[in-house]
Each structure stands twice: as structure tokens, then as C-alpha cells.
Design an enzyme around this catalytic site. Structure first.
Site, short mmCIF file in Angstrom:
data_model
loop_
_atom_site.label_atom_id
_atom_site.label_comp_id
_atom_site.label_asym_id
_atom_site.label_seq_id
_atom_site.Cartn_x
_atom_site.Cartn_y
_atom_site.Cartn_z
N LYS A 22 0.78 -1.10 0.14
CA LYS A 22 -0.08 0.01 0.04
C LYS A 22 0.94 1.10 -0.11
O LYS A 22 0.73 2.10 -0.83
CB LYS A 22 -0.69 0.10 1.32
N ASN A 23 1.93 1.11 0.76
CA ASN A 23 2.77 2.54 1.02
C ASN A 23 3.67 2.82 -0.14
O ASN A 23 4.42 3.62 -0.04
CB ASN A 23 3.36 2.56 2.36
N ARG A 94 -4.15 10.95 4.89
CA ARG A 94 -3.19 11.63 4.72
C ARG A 94 -2.26 11.62 3.47
O ARG A 94 -1.52 12.57 3.29
CB ARG A 94 -2.31 11.54 6.26
N CYS A 118 -4.38 13.14 13.19
CA CYS A 118 -5.27 12.02 13.02
C CYS A 118 -5.03 11.16 14.34
O CYS A 118 -4.40 11.58 15.24
CB CYS A 118 -4.56 11.42 11.85
N ARG A 123 1.11 14.91 13.38
CA ARG A 123 1.56 14.42 11.80
C ARG A 123 1.56 15.78 11.10
O ARG A 123 0.96 15.85 10.09
CB ARG A 123 1.03 13.51 11.37
N ASP A 307 4.77 0.65 11.93
CA ASP A 307 3.60 0.13 11.57
C ASP A 307 3.50 -1.22 12.03
O ASP A 307 2.64 -2.14 11.47
CB ASP A 307 3.46 0.26 9.91
N ILE A 329 8.34 7.21 16.36
CA ILE A 329 8.05 7.82 15.53
C ILE A 329 6.80 8.56 15.51
O ILE A 329 6.40 10.08 15.10
CB ILE A 329 7.56 6.81 14.22
N ARG A 399 -8.61 -0.22 4.96
CA ARG A 399 -7.73 0.86 4.23
C ARG A 399 -6.57 0.28 3.85
O ARG A 399 -6.01 0.71 2.83
CB ARG A 399 -7.40 1.71 5.11
C1 UD1 Z 1 4.54 6.92 6.24
C2 UD1 Z 1 3.65 5.67 6.16
C3 UD1 Z 1 3.07 5.40 7.58
C4 UD1 Z 1 4.30 5.03 8.51
C5 UD1 Z 1 5.16 6.17 8.42
C6 UD1 Z 1 6.50 5.90 9.18
C7 UD1 Z 1 2.89 5.98 4.00
C8 UD1 Z 1 1.72 6.36 2.91
N1 UD1 Z 1 2.44 6.03 5.11
O1 UD1 Z 1 3.68 7.81 6.78
O2 UD1 Z 1 2.33 3.96 7.34
O3 UD1 Z 1 3.61 4.88 9.83
O4 UD1 Z 1 5.61 6.53 7.17
O5 UD1 Z 1 7.10 4.89 8.68
O6 UD1 Z 1 3.87 5.71 3.51
N2 UD1 Z 1 6.97 14.53 10.35
C9 UD1 Z 1 6.86 15.95 10.76
N3 UD1 Z 1 6.74 16.81 9.65
C10 UD1 Z 1 6.74 16.33 8.31
C11 UD1 Z 1 6.54 15.09 8.00
C12 UD1 Z 1 6.51 14.24 9.30
O7 UD1 Z 1 7.13 16.42 12.02
O8 UD1 Z 1 6.55 17.23 7.58
C13 UD1 Z 1 6.94 13.60 11.48
C14 UD1 Z 1 5.40 12.97 11.59
O9 UD1 Z 1 4.63 13.56 12.44
C15 UD1 Z 1 5.93 11.70 12.57
C16 UD1 Z 1 7.31 11.52 11.59
O10 UD1 Z 1 7.90 12.57 11.24
O11 UD1 Z 1 6.29 11.79 13.77
C17 UD1 Z 1 7.32 10.25 10.70
O12 UD1 Z 1 6.59 10.59 9.59
P1 UD1 Z 1 6.82 10.23 8.22
O13 UD1 Z 1 7.96 9.39 7.81
O14 UD1 Z 1 6.72 11.37 7.42
O15 UD1 Z 1 5.50 9.38 7.70
P2 UD1 Z 1 4.36 9.51 6.80
O16 UD1 Z 1 5.18 9.66 5.51
O17 UD1 Z 1 3.20 10.29 7.14
#
Ligand code: UD1
Length: 420
Positions: A22-23, A94, A118, A123, A307, A329, A399
Site C-alpha cells: 500500500k505504502n 493523509r 489524525c 503529523r 507500523d 515515530i 484501508r
Molecule cells: C509513512 C507511512 C506510514 C508510516 C510512516 C512511518 C505511507 C503512506 N505512510 O507515513 O504508514 O507509519 O511513514 O514509517 O507511506 N513529520 C514531521 N513533519 C513532516 C513530516 C513528518 O514532523 O513534514 C513527523 C511525523 O509527525 C511523524 C514522523 O515525522 O512523527 C514520521 O512521519 P513520516 O515518515 O513523514 O510518515 P508518513 O510519510 O506520514
């Protein structure tokens, strides 16, 4: 709403086909917006999140078509006629933010609803926005929307991510493929899904070096072209079924699973008493003797995935001894704890750590979950529980897991979906 009913106590044995990730599929679908030619994706899982991404891309005017009756093959491409990603779609998922980079790169403007909070934490998307600003985008936040423009196009930049965000890495890499000049992205996330995205972008004509490392160098090109790409196997689904086998006992073959994508999961499961080995195109998972408590901290890949934290906690709930699970995370990713406790687990949360003291038996209960991985952890707990567990509100499960109940039932689990 549908429910899943599980009656525990049966070991698992048989084969489970692991679907496409999915990701990986979600950013790859967004990457289809980078070209007016066709990107054909194969091995796409049939999931609610894929349907949401299809709707989002389609409302940008870009066609997303499945090939004949094969809903696992999607072909994406065409002119972008609308640059707004509306709240109604973004709030559902998201990952909708992944259209921001491609929209800006392709047509120089985007209006994307802010995803907001969320269930698992706040996030933010500040890292996505800062990276794109460094590439020349002008970004204004207004009325819950990100308004971004790049009137004279994006240009390459040296970007250092303060945290290896998966989504920010994907958005910046996609945008950089069509930017003017070279982008160097340091402290990039290294998840296998990013490797899959980079491989696909390269087959579309992008010039990217450093795949699989934390330093990606992208030379912008003026145009990307048609390509066909097979989505990588889902490592989170793989780890989930490995936990299912471990908690239920028995031995299962995970067809298509890839050991090298599991990172720290293999070693941690080994310490817990679960063997995972590669056998040709399959992974063989076997619970050895007893399960043992192991301490785990979630971390970016190749660390232990956030995850898989909930699923591993279900396992630790019935292991011998204690374990400490630390979530590094997301700040609020323990919503499964009260539900596991209702099934008889002994878990105490202190800040970002949960102390799990293994119990000899869980008991079935009515439970519900507020996020995807938490939902599946309750099914896993149900496999080990005495009596019947009913997991309510399986909307979250759908999902991200395709036919989880059918895959487990085929290996001997007593599990069914009850339409609601
Ligand atoms: C992706 C995955 C999700 C997984 C996560 C971490 C997808 C669609 N989803 O989510 O399943 O749990 O990686 O492996 O691939 N953060 C910030 N600022 C930002 C972006 C992120 O502070 O601009 C923080 C987030 O709040 C979180 C951490 O960084 O605490 C990790 O987020 P991120 O790696 O960006 O996860 P996603 O891409 O949202």
C-alpha cells in the site's frame, strides 16, 4: 459496518500470498501525475486507500484506469485540469499530500487541503513544505489549505531533512525529477517503498542516484515518459502475518515476502523465538518453542517499523516475561493498549513506552480500533485468545489489508467477516 469474529486457539499452517505494498502504491500513483503519457502499475493491492487515491487523482483530471477486469493493474496519465485536492478527500487519507510535489512540478501550482491531525498523532507536513520552498515554491497557508505556486518552475536545491520523513522524501524526490538542475536530498528516508518509487521514476526517464541510501541526487529532466512498474511486496503485511503465525503457533509460507525488506523485524522476532527464513520466493515463518519478551524501539527503516509495533505488542502480550515497547515515530500510537487490556493483557504505558508483562492466556472480547495497524493487532490477539473476539469498525482494516480474514482462514484460523 462489518465486523471480524475470531475464535482463538488454532495454529496456522499453509501459504499466504503477500500483496503489493500500500505504502508504495500510493506515492507511485501520485508519480503517474508527473507525465502526460501512461504509467502502468501492476500488483496494486485492492484497498480502500487505493480507491481514495484513485478518486483524488481523477478529480485532478488525470485518468486512472484498471485494465479490463484486472483491478490490480492501473494505468495513470493525462493532462492535469484541476490543481485542488479538496478537504473531503484529503481528510480521509493523509497520503493525499503526495500529490503536492507532482502538481507543482508539472503545472506550477497546487491547492491541497492540510491533512490535519489524525488518531496516531499531530503529523505535521512542515518538512514537505520547507523542502519545496527551497526548490523555489511560494507557499501560503490559508483557510486550511496549502496554496503553492512555482511561477517560473521548480529549481534544484540542496535539502537536508532534519528527520527522515517518508512522505517528505517522496514529495521532494517527485518534484525534483522535473526541476531545473540538481537536487541533493540528505537524510532521506530509506524505506523499501522509496526504493520502489525511485526505481519506477528512473524507468520513466528520471535521473536519480543513491537509491537505498540516505543521500539522493536527482538531476531534473524536462519530461518523464510512459513506463510499466510492478509494486514491491508489502513488508508490513509480511511482518503482520509473521506475527500472526508467531502468536497462533504453527508454520506459514509467505509467498512473495522478502527477508531483506524486513530490517530489524527478523532479528527481534528471532529473539522472541520466531524463525523467519527465505525459501526461494517465499518466507517461512515458524514459532520455535515458547515466546519470549523482547524490548523494541521503533525507528526509521531499517529499524523496527512503527507500523508493526501494535502487532508485535499483541505477541508480547502472551510471551514469557516482560518487554518494553518504545514508540519513537508517532506520539500517540498506543490506542490498541486499552483494547488489548480488555482481552486480559497486562500493559502499562509510561510516556512513549509500554511495559508489557506476558500473560498465559488472553480472553476473547468485543473490541474496536481507531487505526489500521491497531485493528489488525486485535485480530492477532484474537488468534491467541480463549473464546470469541469481535473486532468492530473494520473500516480501518480495509484501508490497508486485503482479505486478511480469508488469508488467515485458509491457514486454519477460525475467523470470519460478518456483514453489518
Ligand atoms: C509513512 C507511512 C506510514 C508510516 C510512516 C512511518 C505511507 C503512506 N505512510 O507515513 O504508514 O507509519 O511513514 O514509517 O507511506 N513529520 C514531521 N513533519 C513532516 C513530516 C513528518 O514532523 O513534514 C513527523 C511525523 O509527525 C511523524 C514522523 O515525522 O512523527 C514520521 O512521519 P513520516 O515518515 O513523514 O510518515 P508518513 O510519510 O506520514
Amino acid at each position: 459496518m462489518d465486523k471480524i469474529c475470531v475464535r482463538g486457539g488454532r495454529p496456522l499452517s499453509g501459504d499466504i500470498v503477500i500483496g503489493g505494498a500500500k505504502n508504495a502504491s500510493l506515492p507511485l500513483m501520485a508519480a503517474g501525475m508527473l507525465t502526460d503519457e501512461r504509467l502502468t502499475l501492476t500488483n496494486v493491492p485492492v484497498l480502500a486507500d487505493i480507491a481514495t487515491m484513485t478518486a483524488l487523482i481523477a478529480q485532478h483530471g488525470v485518468a486512472v484506469e484498471s485494465q479490463g477486469n484486472d483491478s490490480r493493474t492501473l494505468s495513470i496519465g493525462g493532462a492535469i485540469t484541476n490543481t485542488e485536492a479538496p478537504y473531503d478527500i484529503v481528510r480521509k487519507m493523509r497520503a493525499s499530500i503526495l500529490v503536492l510535489g507532482p502538481l507543482l512540478a508539472r503545472v506550477g501550482e497546487a491547492r491541497v487541503s492540510l491533512p490535519g491531525g489524525c488518531a496516531i498523532g499531530t503529523r505535521p507536513i512542515d518538512l514537505h513544505l520547507k523542502g519545496l520552498e527551497q526548490m523555489g515554491a511560494v507557499i501560503r497557508l490559508d483557510a486550511g489549505y496549502v496554496n503553492a505556486t512555482a511561477p517560473s518552475g521548480l529549481r534544484g536545491a540542496a535539502i537536508v531533512l532534519p528527520f527522515a520523513s517518508v512522505g517528505a522524501t517522496e514529495n521532494i524526490v517527485m518534484a525534483a525529477t522535473l526541476a531545473d538542475g540538481q537536487t541533493v536530498l540528505a537524510n532521506a528516508a530509506r524505506e523499501p517503498e522509496i526504493g520502489d518509487l525511485v526505481a519506477c521514476l528512473i524507468s520513466m526517464g528520471a535521473r536519480i542516484e543513491g537509491a537505498g541510501t540516505d543521500r539522493l541526487v536527482i538531476e531534473g529532466v524536462t519530461k518523464l515518459h510512459a513506463a510499466t512498474h510492478e509494486i514491491v511486496a508489502d513488508r508490513i503485511e509480511t511482518a503482520t502475518f509473521a506475527c500472526a503465525t508467531a502468536i497462533a503457533g504453527g508454520s506459514v509460507r509467505l509467498l512473495g515476502g522478502r527477508l531483506e525488506h524486513l530490517g530489524a523485524v527478523v532479528d527481534i522476532m528471532g529473539q522472541a523465538g520466531v524463525e523467519i527464513t527465505q525459501d526461494g520466493n517465499a518466507l517461512v515463518v515458524r514459532r520455535l518453542n515458547g515466546l519470549h519478551g523482547v524490548d523494541v524501539m521503533t525507528a526509521p527503516y531499517p529499524g523496527f517499523p512503527t507500523d508493526v509495533q501494535a502487532q508485535f505488542m499483541a505477541l508480547m502480550a502472551v510471551a514469557e516475561g516482560a518487554s518494553m515497547l518504545t514508540e519513537n515515530i508517532f506520539e500517540n500510537r498506543f490506542m490498541h493498549v486499552p483494547e488489548l487490556t480488555r482481552m486480559g493483557a497486562n500493559i502499562n504505558v509510561h510516556g512513549s513506552s509500554a511495559i508489557v508483562r506476558g500473560v498465559s492466556r488472553l480472553s476473547g472480547a468485543q473490541v474496536m480500533a481507531t487505526d489500521l495497524r491497531a485493528s489488525v493487532s486485535l485480530i492477532l490477539a484474537g488468534l491467541a485468545a480463549h473464546g470469541e473476539t469481535t473486532v468492530n469498525r473494520v473500516y480501518h482494516l480495509d484501508r490497508g489489508y486485503e482479505a486478511v480474514e480469508r488469508k488467515l482462514a485458509a491457514c486454519g484460523a477460525d475467523i470470519e467477516r460478518v456483514a453489518g
